[in-house]
Design a protein around this motif. Structure first.
Motif, PDB file in Angstrom:
ATOM      1  N   HIS A  70       8.117  -3.392  11.196  1.00  0.00           N
ATOM      2  CA  HIS A  70       7.684  -4.128  10.000  1.00  0.00           C
ATOM      3  C   HIS A  70       7.046  -3.196   8.971  1.00  0.00           C
ATOM      4  O   HIS A  70       6.779  -3.603   7.853  1.00  0.00           O
ATOM      5  CB  HIS A  70       6.726  -5.270  10.374  1.00  0.00           C
ATOM      6  N   SER A  71       6.826  -1.928   9.344  1.00  0.00           N
ATOM      7  CA  SER A  71       6.204  -0.953   8.444  1.00  0.00           C
ATOM      8  C   SER A  71       7.279  -0.265   7.610  1.00  0.00           C
ATOM      9  O   SER A  71       7.796   0.794   7.982  1.00  0.00           O
ATOM     10  CB  SER A  71       5.419   0.084   9.254  1.00  0.00           C
ATOM     11  N   THR A 112       7.510   3.599   7.429  1.00  0.00           N
ATOM     12  CA  THR A 112       6.166   4.120   7.173  1.00  0.00           C
ATOM     13  C   THR A 112       5.277   4.049   8.415  1.00  0.00           C
ATOM     14  O   THR A 112       4.101   4.408   8.345  1.00  0.00           O
ATOM     15  CB  THR A 112       5.508   3.349   6.012  1.00  0.00           C
ATOM     16  N   GLY A 113       5.826   3.595   9.525  1.00  0.00           N
ATOM     17  CA  GLY A 113       5.054   3.494  10.763  1.00  0.00           C
ATOM     18  C   GLY A 113       5.274   4.689  11.658  1.00  0.00           C
ATOM     19  O   GLY A 113       5.782   5.729  11.246  1.00  0.00           O
ATOM     20  N   GLU A 117       6.166   2.104  17.167  1.00  0.00           N
ATOM     21  CA  GLU A 117       6.354   0.731  16.663  1.00  0.00           C
ATOM     22  C   GLU A 117       7.737   0.191  17.025  1.00  0.00           C
ATOM     23  O   GLU A 117       7.927  -1.012  17.173  1.00  0.00           O
ATOM     24  CB  GLU A 117       6.168   0.718  15.147  1.00  0.00           C
TER      25      GLU A 117
END
Length: 168
Positions: A70-71, A112-113, A117
């Motif tokens: 989700h990042s 961006t994670g 993740e």
């Protein structure tokens, strides 16, 4: 049963997930009647759009449901709908014979994670059937050679559209 030529395309989205090093997420498909060998079993996340659902929202949902990611930061989208036909030999068994292929809206997103993740074994919090049995980061230029051959023209176009966003 409708003639193959008269069948509609299933509305779908696809997501190119690019890490900070410019490599692209690919998952090894858990299976499917269309897979013909062990080389062409890799693909980027993709899935159907629910009735009335915005395609960007569908892309984020599908990405989460298949990878737990989700990042992300939205980078771009292919302006056109891209289509492919599934082979006639499997058309009657795929999607219960209702579609001749897919019409897809593709998005590029920056991951961006952290790699931790990503969870393809129990994606989306475990509420969804796993689409992938494994995953890796891959050079964008290699993607068309790893996808099932009938989807290759779509992947070639997606790579062309997003080539400036990743390493070679």
């Amino acid at each position: 049963m409708a003639r193959y030529e008269d069948l509609p395309y299933r509305t779908c989205v696809g997501v190119m997930l690019i890490n900070p090093k410019g490599l692209v997420f690919i998952g090894r498909r858990a299976g499917g009647i269309e897979h013909v060998d062990d080389t062409h079993v890799w693909q980027m996340p993709q899935g159907g759009v629910d009735p009335g659902e915005d395609t960007w929202e569908a892309a984020k949902r599908e990405l989460y449901e298949e990878t737990s990611v989700h990042s992300v930061e939205r980078l771009g989208e292919v302006p056109d709908w891209l289509t492919y036909d599934i082979p006639r030999t499997v058309a009657g068994r795929a999607w219960k014979g209702r579609y001749r292929g897919q019409r897809q809206k593709w998005y590029a997103v920056r991951f961006t994670g952290k790699d931790s993740e990503i969870n393809v074994e129990h994606p989306g919090g475990g509420g969804h059937k796993a689409e992938f049995v494994s995953w890796r980061w891959e050079s964008m230029k290699n993607l068309p050679e790893l996808i099932i051959p009938f989807k290759r023209p779509v992947y070639e176009r997606v790579v062309q559209e997003f080539s400036a966003l990743a390493e070679g």
